[in-house]
Design a protein around this motif. Structure first.
Motif, PDB file in Angstrom:
ATOM      1  N   SER A   1       1.588   2.445   0.997  1.00  0.00           N
ATOM      2  CA  SER A   1       3.072   2.272   0.251  1.00  0.00           C
ATOM      3  C   SER A   1       3.918   3.485   0.105  1.00  0.00           C
ATOM      4  O   SER A   1       3.977   5.111   0.660  1.00  0.00           O
ATOM      5  CB  SER A   1       2.121   2.364  -1.104  1.00  0.00           C
ATOM      6  N   LYS A   2       4.740   2.404  -0.765  1.00  0.00           N
ATOM      7  CA  LYS A   2       6.141   4.111  -1.400  1.00  0.00           C
ATOM      8  C   LYS A   2       6.060   4.913  -2.123  1.00  0.00           C
ATOM      9  O   LYS A   2       5.058   4.803  -2.863  1.00  0.00           O
ATOM     10  CB  LYS A   2       6.842   2.877  -1.664  1.00  0.00           C
TER      11      LYS A   2
ATOM     12  N   LYS B   1      -0.567   4.563  -9.137  1.00  0.00           N
ATOM     13  CA  LYS B   1       0.364   4.354  -9.893  1.00  0.00           C
ATOM     14  C   LYS B   1      -1.087   2.867 -10.566  1.00  0.00           C
ATOM     15  O   LYS B   1      -1.924   2.348  -9.240  1.00  0.00           O
ATOM     16  CB  LYS B   1       1.257   3.331  -9.347  1.00  0.00           C
TER      17      LYS B   1
ATOM     18  N   ALA C   1      -2.592  -6.982   0.092  1.00  0.00           N
ATOM     19  CA  ALA C   1      -1.586  -7.048   1.568  1.00  0.00           C
ATOM     20  C   ALA C   1      -2.430  -6.964   2.230  1.00  0.00           C
ATOM     21  O   ALA C   1      -1.606  -7.823   3.292  1.00  0.00           O
ATOM     22  CB  ALA C   1      -0.765  -5.998   1.022  1.00  0.00           C
TER      23      ALA C   1
ATOM     24  N   ILE D   1       3.973  -0.738   2.366  1.00  0.00           N
ATOM     25  CA  ILE D   1       3.615  -1.652   1.408  1.00  0.00           C
ATOM     26  C   ILE D   1       4.297  -1.033   0.064  1.00  0.00           C
ATOM     27  O   ILE D   1       3.993   0.116  -0.429  1.00  0.00           O
ATOM     28  CB  ILE D   1       2.276  -2.154   0.414  1.00  0.00           C
ATOM     29  N   PRO D   2       5.388  -1.512  -0.133  1.00  0.00           N
ATOM     30  CA  PRO D   2       6.288  -0.785  -0.595  1.00  0.00           C
ATOM     31  C   PRO D   2       6.588  -1.218  -2.112  1.00  0.00           C
ATOM     32  O   PRO D   2       7.394  -0.678  -3.356  1.00  0.00           O
ATOM     33  CB  PRO D   2       7.764  -1.310  -0.228  1.00  0.00           C
ATOM     34  N   ASP D   3       5.087  -2.652  -2.399  1.00  0.00           N
ATOM     35  CA  ASP D   3       5.177  -2.914  -4.016  1.00  0.00           C
ATOM     36  C   ASP D   3       4.847  -1.480  -4.706  1.00  0.00           C
ATOM     37  O   ASP D   3       4.874  -2.443  -6.428  1.00  0.00           O
ATOM     38  CB  ASP D   3       4.600  -3.850  -3.543  1.00  0.00           C
ATOM     39  N   THR D   4       4.143  -0.780  -4.483  1.00  0.00           N
ATOM     40  CA  THR D   4       3.477   0.015  -5.535  1.00  0.00           C
ATOM     41  C   THR D   4       3.550   1.276  -4.887  1.00  0.00           C
ATOM     42  O   THR D   4       4.488   1.661  -3.960  1.00  0.00           O
ATOM     43  CB  THR D   4       1.877  -0.484  -5.386  1.00  0.00           C
TER      44      THR D   4
ATOM     45  N   ASP E   1      -1.344  -0.592 -10.703  1.00  0.00           N
ATOM     46  CA  ASP E   1      -1.634  -1.561  -9.772  1.00  0.00           C
ATOM     47  C   ASP E   1      -2.008  -1.107  -8.368  1.00  0.00           C
ATOM     48  O   ASP E   1      -1.590  -2.256  -7.749  1.00  0.00           O
ATOM     49  CB  ASP E   1      -0.459  -2.498 -10.227  1.00  0.00           C
ATOM     50  N   ARG E   2      -2.224   0.397  -8.133  1.00  0.00           N
ATOM     51  CA  ARG E   2      -2.266   0.116  -6.721  1.00  0.00           C
ATOM     52  C   ARG E   2      -3.121  -0.742  -5.608  1.00  0.00           C
ATOM     53  O   ARG E   2      -2.666  -1.192  -5.135  1.00  0.00           O
ATOM     54  CB  ARG E   2      -2.428   1.842  -6.496  1.00  0.00           C
TER      55      ARG E   2
ATOM     56  N   ILE F   1      -2.541  -4.638  -5.188  1.00  0.00           N
ATOM     57  CA  ILE F   1      -1.700  -5.057  -4.506  1.00  0.00           C
ATOM     58  C   ILE F   1      -2.023  -4.778  -3.184  1.00  0.00           C
ATOM     59  O   ILE F   1      -1.668  -4.788  -2.395  1.00  0.00           O
ATOM     60  CB  ILE F   1      -0.284  -4.384  -4.906  1.00  0.00           C
TER      61      ILE F   1
END
Length: 306
Positions: free
Chosen positions: A127-128, A106, A116, A215-218, A108-109, A112
């Motif tokens: 990440s997710k 993604k 973090a 980090i699940p935000d990306t 923004d990987r 983000i």
């Protein structure tokens, strides 16, 4: 962003002409600016080399990476672990990421994830994931392989720590979903010559040193298309799982581990065996204490020297 650390993105490629350009474009389109790109073609027999060469020769791509692009072409097939190690050793970034040539980031990987990691002083993160099919469409996660991967990641919060979630299976799912410091890579000693479990082995060895950050935000887009290499390795899975868990369980019994949250009987006391039994891994724990585990590790050390 100019003061942010350099991230080296390593892309091992082998016979993925259908996906490689899209994968590389997902690196090019990152909103994080300070990137280095190292591509290693492992003797592809399709049109991959020509496609990669054409893409990275474009002025927009050269400008995007400020000239920090390297393309290594093998004359013989060396395997994923070799290509990854070679790419990392040829790179200069303080942080390292690996992109499978059929997967996607993604946009923004890195923005983000680096933010973090710096905020929490983390040395290893993942990440997710979203599972996509051969056409890049989100896969049906109600059943089949896609469902297994999603279930694994959804279970992370059920464990005492993120590190614990990595013991029964690789909850990061893929080598491409890791972002780690060069220092961790040096301490671990690189990726071992394992066809199926080199990513899980690396992350468990890292777990002895540092607690990973989830980090699940990306999103890391993990592609299932029927030709994934792991689907063709059933004959080596059992041996490699024994090798990886045998090595980790042997090492986690050490009295002094750098990661003070590492799953270890010396850190978690009685809860350790409770967790191991709940995961149905007690037979691997017992195996790690046997002379046969020594044989497995010795055999792997010879394979790693090839």
């Amino acid at each position: 962003m100019t003061n942010m650390p350099l991230i080296s993105v390593i892309v091992p490629s082998y016979n993925y002409e259908k996906f490689i350009v899209q994968s590389l474009e997902s690196v090019i389109s990152q909103t994080y600016e300070n990137l280095e790109l190292v591509i290693i073609d492992d003797f592809s027999k399709d049109n991959s080399v020509a496609l990669i060469s054409k893409l990275i020769s474009q002025e927009r791509v050269k400008k995007r990476f400020n000239g920090n692009i390297r393309f290594i072409i093998h004359k013989v097939n060396r395997g994923a672990h070799y290509s990854i190690n070679e790419g990392i050793n040829a790179s200069a970034g303080e942080y390292i990421s690996i992109l499978n040539a059929d997967d996607l980031y993604k946009e923004d990987r890195f923005k983000i994830m680096i933010s973090a990691m710096l905020a929490q002083n983390a040395e290893f993160s993942f990440s997710k994931i979203n599972v996509i099919d051969g056409e890049g469409v989100l896969a049906d996660t109600a059943e089949g392989e896609a469902a297994k991967f999603v279930t694994v990641q959804n279970s992370i919060n059920t464990f005492p720590t993120v590190g614990w979630s990595l013991v029964p299976h690789n909850s990061a799912i893929s080598t491409g979903n890791m972002l780690f410091t060069r220092d961790i890579y040096i301490k671990v000693g690189g990726f071992r010559n394992l066809k199926y479990c080199h990513d899980w082995d690396f992350i468990l060895k890292s777990l002895l040193i540092t607690e990973p950050l989830y980090i699940p935000d990306t999103i890391y887009y993990y592609r299932l298309h029927g030709n994934n290499s792991y689907l063709q390795l059933d004959n080596v899975v059992d041996r490699e799982v024994k090798t990886v868990l045998g090595s980790f369980f042997y090492s986690c019994r050490k009295k002094q581990l750098l990661n003070n949250l590492c799953p270890s009987p010396n850190i978690w006391d009685n809860e350790f065996m409770t967790q191991i039994k709940n995961m149905s891994l007690d037979h691997f724990w017992l195996f790690s204490k046997t002379p046969l585990n020594y044989v497995y590790q010795l055999r792997q050390s010879f394979i790693d020297r090839r």
